[in-house]
Design a protein around this motif. Structure first.
Motif, PDB file in Angstrom:
ATOM      1  N   PHE A  17       0.864  -1.179   0.000  1.00 28.31           N
ATOM      2  CA  PHE A  17       0.000   0.000   0.000  1.00 28.31           C
ATOM      3  C   PHE A  17       0.899   1.226   0.000  1.00 28.31           C
ATOM      4  O   PHE A  17       1.770   1.365   0.857  1.00 28.31           O
ATOM      5  CB  PHE A  17      -0.907   0.013   1.237  1.00 28.31           C
ATOM      6  N   VAL A  18       0.704   2.096  -0.979  1.00 32.44           N
ATOM      7  CA  VAL A  18       1.543   3.281  -1.127  1.00 32.44           C
ATOM      8  C   VAL A  18       0.654   4.517  -1.080  1.00 32.44           C
ATOM      9  O   VAL A  18      -0.317   4.628  -1.859  1.00 32.44           O
ATOM     10  CB  VAL A  18       2.322   3.242  -2.460  1.00 32.44           C
ATOM     11  N   ALA A  19       0.964   5.445  -0.171  1.00 34.58           N
ATOM     12  CA  ALA A  19       0.211   6.696  -0.087  1.00 34.58           C
ATOM     13  C   ALA A  19       0.711   7.666  -1.158  1.00 34.58           C
ATOM     14  O   ALA A  19       1.917   7.862  -1.325  1.00 34.58           O
ATOM     15  CB  ALA A  19       0.371   7.311   1.297  1.00 34.58           C
ATOM     16  N   VAL A  20      -0.203   8.250  -1.920  1.00 37.40           N
ATOM     17  CA  VAL A  20       0.144   9.228  -2.950  1.00 37.40           C
ATOM     18  C   VAL A  20      -0.749  10.448  -2.799  1.00 37.40           C
ATOM     19  O   VAL A  20      -1.863  10.366  -2.267  1.00 37.40           O
ATOM     20  CB  VAL A  20      -0.001   8.631  -4.369  1.00 37.40           C
ATOM     21  N   ASP A  21      -0.250  11.593  -3.287  1.00 34.67           N
ATOM     22  CA  ASP A  21      -1.030  12.826  -3.229  1.00 34.67           C
ATOM     23  C   ASP A  21      -1.989  12.948  -4.408  1.00 34.67           C
ATOM     24  O   ASP A  21      -3.016  13.626  -4.330  1.00 34.67           O
ATOM     25  CB  ASP A  21      -0.103  14.042  -3.189  1.00 34.67           C
ATOM     26  N   GLU A  22      -1.647  12.292  -5.515  1.00 32.18           N
ATOM     27  CA  GLU A  22      -2.498  12.317  -6.698  1.00 32.18           C
ATOM     28  C   GLU A  22      -2.197  11.100  -7.551  1.00 32.18           C
ATOM     29  O   GLU A  22      -1.148  10.460  -7.399  1.00 32.18           O
ATOM     30  CB  GLU A  22      -2.267  13.588  -7.514  1.00 32.18           C
ATOM     31  N   ILE A  23      -3.123  10.773  -8.453  1.00 36.11           N
ATOM     32  CA  ILE A  23      -2.913   9.676  -9.395  1.00 36.11           C
ATOM     33  C   ILE A  23      -2.336  10.284 -10.670  1.00 36.11           C
ATOM     34  O   ILE A  23      -3.007  11.055 -11.358  1.00 36.11           O
ATOM     35  CB  ILE A  23      -4.228   8.955  -9.702  1.00 36.11           C
ATOM     36  N   PRO A  24      -1.095  10.003 -11.010  1.00 33.70           N
ATOM     37  CA  PRO A  24      -0.489  10.600 -12.215  1.00 33.70           C
ATOM     38  C   PRO A  24      -1.141  10.077 -13.486  1.00 33.70           C
ATOM     39  O   PRO A  24      -1.547   8.912 -13.571  1.00 33.70           O
ATOM     40  CB  PRO A  24       0.976  10.158 -12.125  1.00 33.70           C
TER      41      PRO A  24
END
Length: 500
Positions: free
Chosen positions: A477-484
């Motif tokens: 599980f990886v936290a990201v600020d946005e979906i590129p």
């Protein structure tokens, strides 16, 4: 198929039909028990095209129940006791089951299901044993329902595939010659009943008077090699490439050499390097290895062949179509592609399933009229990419969509994403398969938190585990600020995978 198994019971009544540890059933006992179950089910309303749920572990009741359902005229719906409660109840509800065969211990996971009656074998044994032991007067036609098996669905819920007896019979009769004829030791069954890869291990031995070996349930992956070696030699062993990979490390050369008449790897991309490693381990004259290919929608397997030479490709080619089936590589306009040009694999013939349960729109989209076949014939759009090679073999190139195979199970990444989005701490998420087609795959979830707070991975896992089977739970599980996104607006999977 039941009449062919009945013929074996008449020919060799005392032969062992089912073996489980130190217990066994003869063909006569299998025939008697399955007839009693069939009569009892008919009394409860079972009949043609009526789905009957089966939630049982591998045990002495399993095969009598499955054959009894067919003898009643009904089809079965496999329900894995290890699947999440919500998934099991969804399958019971959407399949239209009004009757589920199980045991008391599984009842909490299955209830409440309004309008569904449960036949609990440990409570109602006396009623079943009191039914007639003679075959019921039912007739099974090729178009009748054999089973409803659920695959992963892109909308967040699994979808049921309606498989008919005609396609199943055609496939199993091919396995009799391709697999069972290679020995007399039968086959081990260790797959989930809800995974159609194991179906030939259940029925093909019975068509030839050989035993079905039910391995312990549950069976940890680490114990598979020892469990198989203890019952060898078999006529055949069918498993996933991932399981074959484990065996290639867990078995010694002597065990691999004498394991079976043939080992079949199916259900996922099959690396040529793995086939080479197995052949080296088994040695000259040892257990040969074969490939088999086929989506659930075309009844288990549509092509396959032994691997005798190194094909010179990263993945083992898909093999030759079995009798009464066809395979095409087509463009979006259903035109055949030239040799060496990629296209979508389309499959036709007797194995094509009836369609998706309760979803005529999806059925119409994936099961299309066959422009090369007889009037009324259909082709199934597999979603797999392939290309014909100059030597006439078909090379697998991956998926058209985002569906992948994890540990041999077909997984729709959109289903996992939909469940993740239901979690209040998730604003958006993307799930991707990691690895390459020639290496074991895993799943990774890239999550945008709804509140900006650090995500609780344990809570996310628990939420997924309540609704999805274990093989659909991401390892990372990886936290990201946005979906590129790419320039054309699609998810930039390459950038996401660099975050692992």
């Amino acid at each position: 198929m039941v009449e062919l198994i009945q013929a074996q019971a008449e020919r060799n009544p005392q032969a062992t039909a089912v073996r489980l540890g130190n217990t066994s059933l003869t063909y006569r006992e299998l025939e008697r028990r399955s007839n009693q179950i069939a009569h009892h089910l008919i009394g409860l309303g079972a009949g043609q095209d009526i789905p009957v749920g089966v939630c049982l572990r591998r045990g002495a009741d399993l095969l009598p129940v499955l054959l009894g359902i067919w003898k009643s005229g009904a089809g079965y719906v496999p329900l894995d006791p290890d699947h999440p409660v919500e998934r099991l109840r969804h399958m019971i509800g959407t399949s239209g089951c009004r009757l589920v065969i199980s045991r008391t211990g599984h009842l909490p996971a299955l209830e409440p299901t309004p309008g569904c009656r449960f036949l609990l074998l440990d409570r109602e044994r006396a009623d079943v044993d009191g039914a007639p032991a003679t075959p019921p007067a039912t007739r099974i036609e090729p178009s009748h329902l054999a089973y409803v098996i659920y695959t992963s669905g892109s909308t967040g819920a699994p979808k049921g595939v309606l498989v008919q007896h005609g396609g199943l019979r055609n496939y199993l009769l091919w396995t009799v010659q391709a697999y069972a004829a290679r020995g007399h030791g039968g086959a081990p069954f260790f797959a989930s009943l809800a995974f159609d890869l194991g179906i030939p291990s259940l029925y093909t031995p019975l068509l030839t008077g050989q035993p079905v070996h039910l391995l312990p349930d549950p069976l940890p992956a680490a114990d598979l090699g020892d469990a198989l070696a203890a019952g060898a030699p078999y006529s055949f062993v069918k498993l996933t490439p991932g399981q074959l990979n484990l065996l290639s490390f867990d078995l010694d050369p002597e065990q691999a050499h004498g394991l079976a008449g043939i080992v079949i790897a199916a259900g996922d991309a099959f690396p040529t390097a793995l086939a080479r490693r197995w052949r080296d381990l088994a040695g000259p004259g040892g257990t040969p290895v074969a490939t088999e290919y086929g989506p659930t929608e075309i009844t288990i397997g549509n092509s396959g062949q032994p691997i005798t030479d190194d094909p010179g490709t990263e993945l083992v080619p898909l093999g030759l179509p079995i009798p009464n089936t066809t395979m095409y590589v087509l463009t979006d306009q259903l035109e055949p592609t030239p040799v060496g040009v990629a296209g979508e694999i389309h499959i036709g013939g007797l194995g094509v399933a009836r369609g998706y349960l309760g979803d005529p729109a999806l059925t119409a989209d994936r099961f299309r009229p066959d422009p090369f076949g007889a009037p009324g014939a259909r082709l199934y759009r597999s979603g797999d990419l392939g290309r014909w090679l100059p030597d006439g073999t078909l090379e697998f190139l991956g998926r058209v969509d985002h569906q992948v195979k994890i540990r041999g199970y077909r997984v729709e990444l959109g289903e996992i994403r939909a469940v993740l989005r239901d979690d209040p701490q998730v604003r958006d998420a993307v799930v991707l398969a990691t690895g390459t087609p020639s290496r074991p795959r895993g799943l990774a979830a890239f999550v945008i938190a709804a509140t900006g707070q650090p995500m609780d991975v344990d809570r996310l896992r628990a939420g997924l585990a309540a609704r999805l089977p274990d093989h659909m739970i991401p390892a990372d599980f990886v936290a990201v600020d946005e979906i590129p996104l790419t320039a054309n607006g699609k998810v930039d999977t390459r950038t996401l995978l660099t975050l692992l």
